[in-house]
Design a protein around this motif. Structure first.
Motif, PDB file in Angstrom:
ATOM      1  N   ILE A 127     -14.549 -16.270  -1.024  1.00 28.84           N
ATOM      2  CA  ILE A 127     -13.424 -16.513  -1.926  1.00 28.84           C
ATOM      3  C   ILE A 127     -13.655 -15.842  -3.272  1.00 28.84           C
ATOM      4  O   ILE A 127     -14.753 -15.914  -3.835  1.00 28.84           O
ATOM      5  N   GLY A 128     -12.608 -15.220  -3.796  1.00 28.28           N
ATOM      6  CA  GLY A 128     -12.680 -14.602  -5.114  1.00 28.28           C
ATOM      7  C   GLY A 128     -11.367 -13.945  -5.463  1.00 28.28           C
ATOM      8  O   GLY A 128     -10.493 -13.758  -4.607  1.00 28.28           O
ATOM      9  N   HIS A 129     -11.222 -13.584  -6.737  1.00 30.25           N
ATOM     10  CA  HIS A 129     -10.021 -12.885  -7.181  1.00 30.25           C
ATOM     11  C   HIS A 129      -9.924 -11.508  -6.523  1.00 30.25           C
ATOM     12  O   HIS A 129     -10.901 -10.986  -5.987  1.00 30.25           O
ATOM     13  N   ASN A 130      -8.745 -10.893  -6.591  1.00 28.26           N
ATOM     14  CA  ASN A 130      -8.603  -9.493  -6.201  1.00 28.26           C
ATOM     15  C   ASN A 130      -9.547  -8.640  -7.056  1.00 28.26           C
ATOM     16  O   ASN A 130      -9.624  -8.824  -8.268  1.00 28.26           O
ATOM     17  N   GLY A 131     -10.277  -7.757  -6.390  1.00 28.63           N
ATOM     18  CA  GLY A 131     -11.214  -6.901  -7.105  1.00 28.63           C
ATOM     19  C   GLY A 131     -12.562  -7.536  -7.366  1.00 28.63           C
ATOM     20  O   GLY A 131     -13.409  -6.935  -8.030  1.00 28.63           O
ATOM     21  N   ALA A 132     -12.792  -8.733  -6.818  1.00 28.64           N
ATOM     22  CA  ALA A 132     -14.059  -9.426  -7.065  1.00 28.64           C
ATOM     23  C   ALA A 132     -15.225  -8.846  -6.276  1.00 28.64           C
ATOM     24  O   ALA A 132     -16.387  -9.075  -6.614  1.00 28.64           O
ATOM     25  N   ALA A 170     -20.115 -16.342  15.144  1.00 28.52           N
ATOM     26  CA  ALA A 170     -19.977 -16.699  13.731  1.00 28.52           C
ATOM     27  C   ALA A 170     -18.817 -15.916  13.143  1.00 28.52           C
ATOM     28  O   ALA A 170     -18.504 -14.811  13.596  1.00 28.52           O
ATOM     29  N   ILE A 171     -18.171 -16.497  12.131  1.00 29.64           N
ATOM     30  CA  ILE A 171     -17.020 -15.865  11.486  1.00 29.64           C
ATOM     31  C   ILE A 171     -17.250 -15.813   9.982  1.00 29.64           C
ATOM     32  O   ILE A 171     -17.662 -16.782   9.360  1.00 29.64           O
ATOM     33  N   PHE A 172     -16.957 -14.642   9.420  1.00 27.48           N
ATOM     34  CA  PHE A 172     -17.033 -14.412   7.979  1.00 27.48           C
ATOM     35  C   PHE A 172     -15.663 -13.887   7.565  1.00 27.48           C
ATOM     36  O   PHE A 172     -15.241 -12.825   8.029  1.00 27.48           O
ATOM     37  N   PHE A 173     -14.942 -14.638   6.725  1.00 32.95           N
ATOM     38  CA  PHE A 173     -13.611 -14.171   6.363  1.00 32.95           C
ATOM     39  C   PHE A 173     -13.303 -14.440   4.903  1.00 32.95           C
ATOM     40  O   PHE A 173     -13.747 -15.427   4.319  1.00 32.95           O
ATOM     41  N   SER A 174     -12.532 -13.515   4.331  1.00 32.67           N
ATOM     42  CA  SER A 174     -12.067 -13.691   2.961  1.00 32.67           C
ATOM     43  C   SER A 174     -10.678 -14.299   2.993  1.00 32.67           C
ATOM     44  O   SER A 174      -9.895 -14.058   3.923  1.00 32.67           O
ATOM     45  N   THR A 175     -10.359 -15.092   1.990  1.00 40.42           N
ATOM     46  CA  THR A 175      -9.043 -15.701   1.919  1.00 40.42           C
ATOM     47  C   THR A 175      -8.728 -16.109   0.487  1.00 40.42           C
ATOM     48  O   THR A 175      -9.628 -16.387  -0.309  1.00 40.42           O
ATOM     49  N   HIS A 176      -7.426 -16.111   0.169  1.00 41.16           N
ATOM     50  CA  HIS A 176      -6.961 -16.667  -1.090  1.00 41.16           C
ATOM     51  C   HIS A 176      -6.437 -18.085  -0.889  1.00 41.16           C
ATOM     52  O   HIS A 176      -6.086 -18.755  -1.864  1.00 41.16           O
ATOM     53  N   ILE A 177      -6.368 -18.515   0.373  1.00 37.56           N
ATOM     54  CA  ILE A 177      -5.781 -19.818   0.675  1.00 37.56           C
ATOM     55  C   ILE A 177      -6.904 -20.858   0.652  1.00 37.56           C
ATOM     56  O   ILE A 177      -7.602 -21.079   1.631  1.00 37.56           O
ATOM     57  N   ILE A 194     -19.203 -21.871   2.322  1.00 40.65           N
ATOM     58  CA  ILE A 194     -18.321 -21.216   1.354  1.00 40.65           C
ATOM     59  C   ILE A 194     -19.159 -20.346   0.423  1.00 40.65           C
ATOM     60  O   ILE A 194     -20.277 -20.712   0.049  1.00 40.65           O
ATOM     61  N   GLY A 195     -18.589 -19.219   0.034  1.00 42.89           N
ATOM     62  CA  GLY A 195     -19.186 -18.405  -1.014  1.00 42.89           C
ATOM     63  C   GLY A 195     -18.131 -18.034  -2.034  1.00 42.89           C
ATOM     64  O   GLY A 195     -17.023 -17.634  -1.666  1.00 42.89           O
ATOM     65  N   LEU A 196     -18.423 -18.179  -3.314  1.00 43.02           N
ATOM     66  CA  LEU A 196     -17.506 -17.805  -4.395  1.00 43.02           C
ATOM     67  C   LEU A 196     -18.061 -16.578  -5.108  1.00 43.02           C
ATOM     68  O   LEU A 196     -19.180 -16.604  -5.624  1.00 43.02           O
ATOM     69  N   ILE A 197     -17.271 -15.505  -5.141  1.00 44.89           N
ATOM     70  CA  ILE A 197     -17.713 -14.255  -5.747  1.00 44.89           C
ATOM     71  C   ILE A 197     -16.829 -13.912  -6.938  1.00 44.89           C
ATOM     72  O   ILE A 197     -15.615 -14.135  -6.916  1.00 44.89           O
TER      73      ILE A 197
END
Length: 237
Positions: free
Chosen positions: A34-39, A185-192, A203-206
């Motif tokens: 999870i992170g902002h656009n461009g993170a 295993a699953i690794f996925f980015s999301t804004h939701i 969870i990872g916060l970048i």
């Protein structure tokens, strides 16, 4: 299943996109990134799949290096970008068979999986049509089926729920859980954030290329909502 150690990626213009990032994902994990656009989310994903060269660090897929054993690693993975490019002048079924051929999925197994996934995502009736006739949501469903078709050991998804209606989102979440129950295993980015909070066990916060928090979802939340934690840690304009 996935070990990222001290990953650092700097682009030609000098932009430091990812800085000394380390994380691990085990079989059975669903990891939300999870992170902002461009993170740095997409840069990290593309480094993991071997599409981007990185100067510093190491990435291991099931114990194998993406740098020195790229083909072996890629056979164990599937990657769905946030805006997948499909072959518009193939039909849906031709595209799925093409992907299954690349990964060596036996005919009987692929037929069963295509039938199952396309039925669940209400795409079966459209598989004989050219992809160019598909709506954005239908293309997203087709791309998702192609990612699941060889039952990858590591599934990487960049914003997989964009363009999906609520029913399809629910079904894809079930598919993700079922895949991990089989040892993947699953690794996925999301804004939701709500999806990440309810679906992910890790969870990872970048932010600005740096991993600010990573761990079990409950530990990262610390009794707060994921939205509250996100705003505290990386919530800025």
């Amino acid at each position: 299943m996935l070990a990222v150690r001290h990953l650092t990626k700097t682009y030609a213009d000098g932009h430091l996109a990812v800085n000394n990032l380390s994380l691990e994902i085990q079989a059975g994990d669903i990891f939300g990134f999870i992170g902002h656009n461009g993170a740095g989310k997409t840069t990290t994903l593309r480094s993991i799949i071997g599409a981007l060269h990185f100067e510093i660090g190491e990435i291991l897929i099931n114990g194998d290096s993406i740098k020195t054993q790229a083909v072996k690693c890629k056979k164990q993975m599937a990657y769905l970008p946030d805006n997948p490019d499909l072959y518009d002048y193939l039909t849906g079924i031709q595209y799925l068979n093409f992907i299954a051929d690349m990964y060596g999925v036996p005919l009987d197994i692929r037929q069963k999986r295509i039938q199952d996934f396309s039925d669940r995502l209400s795409l079966t009736a459209n598989l004989g049509n050219l992809i160019s006739s598909y709506s954005h949501g239908m293309k997203q469903k087709l791309a998702l089926i192609s990612a699941f078709i060889h039952q990858p050991k590591l599934l990487l998804l960049d914003e997989p729920f964009v363009g999906l209606d609520p029913e399809a989102t629910y079904i894809v979440k079930k598919m993700m859980i079922e895949l991990c129950e089989k040892g993947s295993a699953i690794f996925f980015s999301t804004h939701i954030l709500e999806v990440a909070e309810n679906l992910c066990n890790k969870i990872g916060l970048i932010d600005n290329g740096e991993l600010k928090l990573v761990g079990l979802t409950d530990d990262v939340r610390g009794g707060k909502s994921l939205e509250e934690v996100f705003l505290e840690v990386v919530g800025h304009e």
